[in-house]
Design a protein around this motif. Sequence first.
Motif, PDB file in Angstrom:
ATOM      1  N   ARG A  10      91.258  33.913 -19.694  1.00 50.47           N
ATOM      2  CA  ARG A  10      91.386  33.798 -21.144  1.00 50.47           C
ATOM      3  C   ARG A  10      92.724  33.147 -21.480  1.00 50.47           C
ATOM      4  NH1 ARG A  10      87.473  36.423 -24.126  1.00 50.47           N
ATOM      5  NH2 ARG A  10      86.100  37.627 -22.798  1.00 50.47           N
ATOM      6  N   VAL A  11      92.678  32.332 -22.521  1.00 54.70           N
ATOM      7  CA  VAL A  11      93.869  31.645 -23.003  1.00 54.70           C
ATOM      8  C   VAL A  11      93.966  31.868 -24.509  1.00 54.70           C
ATOM      9  CG1 VAL A  11      93.820  29.893 -21.169  1.00 54.70           C
ATOM     10  CG2 VAL A  11      92.619  29.447 -23.310  1.00 54.70           C
ATOM     11  N   SER A  12      95.172  31.947 -25.028  1.00 55.66           N
ATOM     12  CA  SER A  12      95.342  32.209 -26.461  1.00 55.66           C
ATOM     13  C   SER A  12      95.029  30.992 -27.327  1.00 55.66           C
ATOM     14  CB  SER A  12      96.764  32.713 -26.745  1.00 55.66           C
ATOM     15  OG  SER A  12      97.702  31.781 -26.263  1.00 55.66           O
ATOM     16  N   ASP A  13      95.085  29.801 -26.761  1.00 57.50           N
ATOM     17  CA  ASP A  13      94.808  28.568 -27.495  1.00 57.50           C
ATOM     18  C   ASP A  13      93.887  27.710 -26.628  1.00 57.50           C
ATOM     19  OD1 ASP A  13      95.003  25.781 -28.238  1.00 57.50           O
ATOM     20  OD2 ASP A  13      96.760  26.275 -29.453  1.00 57.50           O
ATOM     21  N   ILE A  14      92.630  27.603 -27.011  1.00 59.36           N
ATOM     22  CA  ILE A  14      91.651  26.890 -26.177  1.00 59.36           C
ATOM     23  C   ILE A  14      91.993  25.420 -26.016  1.00 59.36           C
ATOM     24  CG2 ILE A  14      90.006  26.400 -28.021  1.00 59.36           C
ATOM     25  CD1 ILE A  14      89.161  27.330 -24.342  1.00 59.36           C
ATOM     26  N   ASP A  15      92.539  24.778 -27.046  1.00 66.77           N
ATOM     27  CA  ASP A  15      92.880  23.359 -26.912  1.00 66.77           C
ATOM     28  C   ASP A  15      93.947  23.156 -25.843  1.00 66.77           C
ATOM     29  OD1 ASP A  15      91.038  22.594 -28.876  1.00 66.77           O
ATOM     30  OD2 ASP A  15      92.509  22.841 -30.479  1.00 66.77           O
TER      31      ASP A  15
END
Length: 134
Positions: A10-15
């Motif tokens: 998981r990442v906090s900012d998908i871009d």
Amino acid sequence: MIFEMTIQFRVSDIDEGQKFYEELFQRKPDFVPHEGFAEWEIVPGNWLQVAEGIPTVGSGPLRLGVTNIEAAKQRLLDKFNIEDFEVHSRKEVPVKWGTFSDPWGNRLGFFEYLDKGEEQERITELLGDKKEMY
């Protein structure tokens, strides 16, 4: 019978997450089914899913086989603001390895076979004619 594998980070900012993993794998995702999610088939049957959400710091490591660990490490250090990491080896272990974290705390790593003949056998066994794709 188990025949495929996925792991999700998981990442906090998908871009930003997608940009990081596009650069790591040097290609666009293989599958983007909806907003906030991207997936790469790293080697046949083995997928990394990157999803927008609350990162689980310290997850992993997911170690990726490379043919030149020092070059792969240097490419990451040049391209991203990641902490330098040590490459380890032990006499009784047939690979050298190193572990690092992506910008969201997910743990990744590289490993390289010491015996290049064995390395080539594994590449051929796993990828066959698809070597150029990965």
